[in-house]
Design an enzyme around this catalytic site. Structure first.
Site, mmCIF file in Angstrom:
data_model
loop_
_atom_site.group_PDB
_atom_site.id
_atom_site.type_symbol
_atom_site.label_atom_id
_atom_site.label_comp_id
_atom_site.label_asym_id
_atom_site.label_seq_id
_atom_site.Cartn_x
_atom_site.Cartn_y
_atom_site.Cartn_z
ATOM 1 N N ASP A 248 -9.450 2.761 1.903
ATOM 2 C CA ASP A 248 -9.894 2.251 3.725
ATOM 3 C C ASP A 248 -11.143 3.521 4.322
ATOM 4 O OD1 ASP A 248 -8.741 0.291 3.593
ATOM 5 O OD2 ASP A 248 -6.425 1.303 4.099
ATOM 6 N N ASN B 24 -0.703 5.514 21.510
ATOM 7 C CA ASN B 24 -0.293 4.511 20.676
ATOM 8 C C ASN B 24 0.739 3.874 21.541
ATOM 9 O OD1 ASN B 24 0.082 3.067 18.157
ATOM 10 N ND2 ASN B 24 1.858 4.055 17.262
ATOM 11 N N LYS C 175 0.930 -1.653 -0.164
ATOM 12 C CA LYS C 175 0.074 -0.243 0.231
ATOM 13 C C LYS C 175 0.906 1.472 -0.191
ATOM 14 C CE LYS C 175 -4.032 -1.503 2.691
ATOM 15 N NZ LYS C 175 -4.835 -1.257 3.493
HETATM 16 P P1 NDP Z 1 0.242 -1.476 11.205
HETATM 17 O O1 NDP Z 1 1.407 -2.476 10.851
HETATM 18 O O2 NDP Z 1 0.819 -0.651 10.009
HETATM 19 O O3 NDP Z 1 0.313 -0.552 12.778
HETATM 20 C C1 NDP Z 1 0.404 -1.771 13.717
HETATM 21 C C2 NDP Z 1 -0.151 -0.867 14.810
HETATM 22 O O4 NDP Z 1 -0.767 -1.436 15.653
HETATM 23 C C3 NDP Z 1 0.795 0.189 15.522
HETATM 24 O O5 NDP Z 1 0.023 0.518 15.752
HETATM 25 C C4 NDP Z 1 1.807 -0.834 16.394
HETATM 26 O O6 NDP Z 1 2.645 0.560 16.952
HETATM 27 C C5 NDP Z 1 0.574 -1.444 16.803
HETATM 28 N N1 NDP Z 1 1.095 -2.450 17.720
HETATM 29 C C6 NDP Z 1 1.510 -3.522 17.310
HETATM 30 N N2 NDP Z 1 2.095 -4.407 17.799
HETATM 31 C C7 NDP Z 1 1.773 -4.135 19.122
HETATM 32 C C8 NDP Z 1 2.311 -4.606 20.736
HETATM 33 N N3 NDP Z 1 2.329 -5.931 20.753
HETATM 34 N N4 NDP Z 1 1.418 -3.600 21.138
HETATM 35 C C9 NDP Z 1 1.161 -2.520 20.938
HETATM 36 N N5 NDP Z 1 0.934 -2.286 19.678
HETATM 37 C C10 NDP Z 1 1.179 -2.328 19.103
HETATM 38 O O7 NDP Z 1 -0.785 -2.437 10.421
HETATM 39 P P2 NDP Z 1 -1.980 -1.639 9.843
HETATM 40 O O8 NDP Z 1 -2.717 -0.491 10.301
HETATM 41 O O9 NDP Z 1 -1.957 -1.797 8.343
HETATM 42 O O10 NDP Z 1 -3.536 -2.627 10.315
HETATM 43 C C11 NDP Z 1 -3.614 -2.893 11.806
HETATM 44 C C12 NDP Z 1 -5.207 -3.354 11.934
HETATM 45 O O11 NDP Z 1 -5.776 -3.289 10.975
HETATM 46 C C13 NDP Z 1 -4.580 -4.947 11.242
HETATM 47 O O12 NDP Z 1 -5.298 -5.782 12.587
HETATM 48 C C14 NDP Z 1 -5.263 -4.603 9.923
HETATM 49 O O13 NDP Z 1 -6.025 -6.489 9.963
HETATM 50 C C15 NDP Z 1 -6.948 -3.687 10.327
HETATM 51 N N6 NDP Z 1 -7.024 -3.964 8.841
HETATM 52 C C16 NDP Z 1 -8.572 -3.681 8.596
HETATM 53 C C17 NDP Z 1 -9.243 -3.590 7.442
HETATM 54 C C18 NDP Z 1 -10.448 -3.579 7.265
HETATM 55 O O14 NDP Z 1 -10.915 -3.337 6.330
HETATM 56 N N7 NDP Z 1 -11.455 -4.396 8.438
HETATM 57 C C19 NDP Z 1 -8.052 -2.302 6.646
HETATM 58 C C20 NDP Z 1 -6.760 -1.997 6.956
HETATM 59 C C21 NDP Z 1 -6.336 -3.030 8.105
HETATM 60 P P3 NDP Z 1 3.708 0.907 17.093
HETATM 61 O O15 NDP Z 1 3.698 1.741 16.236
HETATM 62 O O16 NDP Z 1 4.151 1.418 18.247
HETATM 63 O O17 NDP Z 1 4.583 -0.067 16.266
#
Ligand code: NDP
Length: 286
Positions: free
Chosen positions: A101, A150, A64
């Site tokens: 999205d 976050n 993306k």
């Molecule tokens: P990214 O990898 O871009 O972002 C992940 C986020 O989760 C960051 O804010 C990260 O924090 C946080 N995170 C990850 N691991 C941890 C942890 N162990 N503890 C605390 N925070 C954590 O993912 P996306 O934004 O692409 O996707 C996020 C979710 O949204 C996914 O589950 C995806 O499947 C879902 N999604 C659903 C859609 C829908 O249409 N329903 C569309 C797009 C996504 P940090 O910044 O600190 O790393």
């Protein structure tokens, strides 16, 4: 026959083929939607293929963001988010890209939670790609306030600065700040990646949801997460990420075809999709 596809790495889990093929069939459009496994280093070769053989495609992780420099005409919202999930191949082979999205999120809130974003106070958990789409849409649609919580607070501060006023920032582990934000919020948006795996800890203590009986909750994860189970136990207005997935797919269909998407046919197609079907070999489609 027109050809469309979703590309990702991995892509096997995608339910988009069931959803989009149901739409083409219902609207009498002679088109087929496939799923293709494309590794990041294969993207330039895939784009050359797509310009010749596809009418459009969706992109999921990890494409993306990395596709952006290859897009000729980027929709302003996608440019702000820094992410494209839908591409249309224009006559002559130029690529037009947008992100559905944000609209998928807004329509899920509207149709599943019965709520408009305008005037609402929101608490957003997460700061990744999906959270950025949510944040720009919420502010663009007139949310009164958006607090971003976050794990990496610096990322939340950077996003809040991009969004301008009406925003606040909080660390995901700051229980007191979270409690205060939840007390003031109309809508909690869970957009971290936590909850995809059954043994994931919830991003915040689910007990905090009990603070505000008026709270609505949307979890972008497609599964019944621990947070959503607690919301259900508290009888809060809540939904998972399936409606957003459906609505972003419907918006992609509209972008490609100009035809109003048959949402209920798409919902049924998504639910009946054989998500375990192997991806097609894209080089063989030439
Ligand atoms: P990214 O990898 O871009 O972002 C992940 C986020 O989760 C960051 O804010 C990260 O924090 C946080 N995170 C990850 N691991 C941890 C942890 N162990 N503890 C605390 N925070 C954590 O993912 P996306 O934004 O692409 O996707 C996020 C979710 O949204 C996914 O589950 C995806 O499947 C879902 N999604 C659903 C859609 C829908 O249409 N329903 C569309 C797009 C996504 P940090 O910044 O600190 O790393």
């Amino acid at each position: 026959m027109l050809k469309y596809a979703v590309i990702g790495h991995p892509v096997g889990h995608s339910r988009s083929p069931g959803m989009q093929n149901a739409a083409f069939s219902r609207c009498g459009i002679d088109a087929e939607y496939l799923k293709f496994e494309v590794a990041p280093e294969e993207l330039p070769e895939f784009l050359r293929f797509a310009k010749k053989h596809l009418a459009g495609f969706n992109l999921t992780v990890p494409h993306k963001q990395i596709v952006l420099p290859h897009i000729d005409e980027i929709d302003p919202e996608a440019a702000r988010i820094g992410s494209v999930n839908t591409v249309k191949v224009l006559p002559g082979g130029k690529l037009a890209g947008c992100s559905t999205d944000g609209v998928g999120f807004e329509e899920a809130v509207r149709y599943r939670l019965g709520m408009e974003l305008s005037g609402r106070s929101c608490l957003l958990l997460g700061c990744g790609g999906a959270a950025r789409a949510v944040a720009f849409r919420a502010i663009g649609s007139g949310a009164a306030r958006l607090v971003i919580a976050n794990r990496s607070v610096g990322r939340a501060e950077a996003l809040a600065a991009e969004l301008g006023g009406k925003t606040g920032v909080c660390a995901l582990d700051n229980r007191d700040r979270l409690a205060a934000a939840l007390r003031d919020a109309d809508l909690l948006i869970q957009a971290t990646s936590l909850g995809l795996h059954a043994d994931d800890a919830p991003p915040i203590d689910p007990e905090l949801l009990g603070i505000n009986p008026r709270l609505a909750v949307i979890d972008l994860v497609y599964l019944p997460t621990k947070l959503l189970r607690k919301a259900a136990a508290l009888h809060l207005n809540a939904c998972d990420g399936k409606e957003m997935l459906l609505r972003q797919g419907a918006a992609s269909f509209r972008f490609w075809t100009g035809v109003e998407p048959p949402v209920e046919a798409m919902r049924s197609g998504m639910e009946h999709d054989r998500a375990d079907a192997p991806p097609s070999e894209w080089r063989r489609q030439a």
